[in-house]
Scaffold this motif. Structure first.
Motif, PDB file in Angstrom:
ATOM      1  N   ASN A   1      -3.041  11.088  20.802  1.00 45.59           N
ATOM      2  CA  ASN A   1      -3.751  11.219  22.081  1.00 45.59           C
ATOM      3  C   ASN A   1      -5.270  11.126  21.894  1.00 45.59           C
ATOM      4  N   GLY A   2      -5.704  10.233  21.003  1.00 45.69           N
ATOM      5  CA  GLY A   2      -7.130   9.996  20.793  1.00 45.69           C
ATOM      6  C   GLY A   2      -7.788  10.889  19.767  1.00 45.69           C
ATOM      7  N   ASN A   3      -7.079  11.869  19.243  1.00 45.72           N
ATOM      8  CA  ASN A   3      -7.638  12.780  18.245  1.00 45.72           C
ATOM      9  C   ASN A   3      -7.039  12.488  16.878  1.00 45.72           C
ATOM     10  N   GLN A   4      -7.904  12.364  15.872  1.00 42.98           N
ATOM     11  CA  GLN A   4      -7.412  12.054  14.534  1.00 42.98           C
ATOM     12  C   GLN A   4      -6.668  13.253  13.961  1.00 42.98           C
ATOM     13  N   ILE A   5      -5.524  12.961  13.339  1.00 41.31           N
ATOM     14  CA  ILE A   5      -4.709  13.983  12.701  1.00 41.31           C
ATOM     15  C   ILE A   5      -5.229  14.171  11.283  1.00 41.31           C
ATOM     16  N   ARG A   6      -5.413  15.400  10.883  1.00 38.99           N
ATOM     17  CA  ARG A   6      -5.839  15.697   9.511  1.00 38.99           C
ATOM     18  C   ARG A   6      -4.696  15.367   8.549  1.00 38.99           C
TER      19      ARG A   6
ATOM     20  N   LEU B   1      -3.135   3.257  29.672  1.00 40.75           N
ATOM     21  CA  LEU B   1      -4.215   4.174  29.321  1.00 40.75           C
ATOM     22  C   LEU B   1      -5.088   3.595  28.216  1.00 40.75           C
ATOM     23  N   ILE B   2      -4.488   3.104  27.173  1.00 36.62           N
ATOM     24  CA  ILE B   2      -5.249   2.570  26.040  1.00 36.62           C
ATOM     25  C   ILE B   2      -6.076   1.369  26.461  1.00 36.62           C
TER      26      ILE B   2
ATOM     27  N   GLY C   1     -16.433  11.651  25.212  1.00 32.30           N
ATOM     28  CA  GLY C   1     -16.064  12.451  24.046  1.00 32.30           C
ATOM     29  C   GLY C   1     -15.998  11.644  22.766  1.00 32.30           C
ATOM     30  N   PHE C   2     -15.962  10.320  22.858  1.00 31.70           N
ATOM     31  CA  PHE C   2     -15.893   9.450  21.701  1.00 31.70           C
ATOM     32  C   PHE C   2     -17.286   8.966  21.350  1.00 31.70           C
ATOM     33  N   GLN C   3     -17.583   8.859  20.055  1.00 29.20           N
ATOM     34  CA  GLN C   3     -18.885   8.361  19.629  1.00 29.20           C
ATOM     35  C   GLN C   3     -18.684   7.206  18.671  1.00 29.20           C
TER      36      GLN C   3
END
Length: 147
Positions: free
Chosen positions: A68-73, A106-107, A128-130
């Motif tokens: 959902n747009g957030n990188q998984i560690r 969405l993407i 929120g994205f840079q």
């Protein structure tokens, strides 16, 4: 039984049943699910079923795994719910087929490609994205997600 839908560009989405408790996903043919995408690592991620829940874990992939747009560690399991989108390389994996149309829409609406000299940077319309303005090693696009 859980199903996933894999989308890549304008190709027809692939819908697959997750019959195994642990499903390995990557570019190599040794995986349970092969994604032929040069930005997907040979052994990119795994999906693990536990009861009626599904978890995703990045296997130290070169370009990362995004939920959902957030990188998984790396090495951290995250629960995936219906309607969630997992982005690996230039491919999108969705849980259940009915969420695939929504995820693709969405993407396409969130991201637009923009050229910066000889560097391709993914520019997000979401504040929120840079974007990162340096030449990526072997990426078509590069996006820093500072959460």
């Amino acid at each position: 039984m859980r199903r996933i839908c894999i989308m890549r560009g304008k190709k027809e989405p692939r819908v697959l049943e997750l019959n195994l408790r642990i499903t390995h996903v990557g570019r190599s043919a040794i995986n349970d699910v092969q994604i032929k995408d040069k930005y997907v690592s040979r052994e990119h991620l795994l999906l693990r079923k536990s009861g009626d829940k599904l978890f995703v874990m990045d296997l130290r992939s070169e370009n990362g795994t995004f939920l959902n747009g957030n990188q998984i560690r790396h090495g951290t399991e995250i629960e995936v719910k219906e309607g969630d989108s997992i982005v690996v390389g230039m491919s999108v994996i969705c849980l259940e087929e009915k969420s695939s149309d929504e995820a693709l829409t969405l993407i396409r609406s969130v991201y637009s490609s923009k050229k910066h000299g000889d560097t391709d940077t993914l520019v997000a319309k979401n504040p929120g994205f840079q974007p990162v303005n340096h030449k990526p090693n072997d990426l078509e696009s590069n996006l820093r997600l500072d959460a």
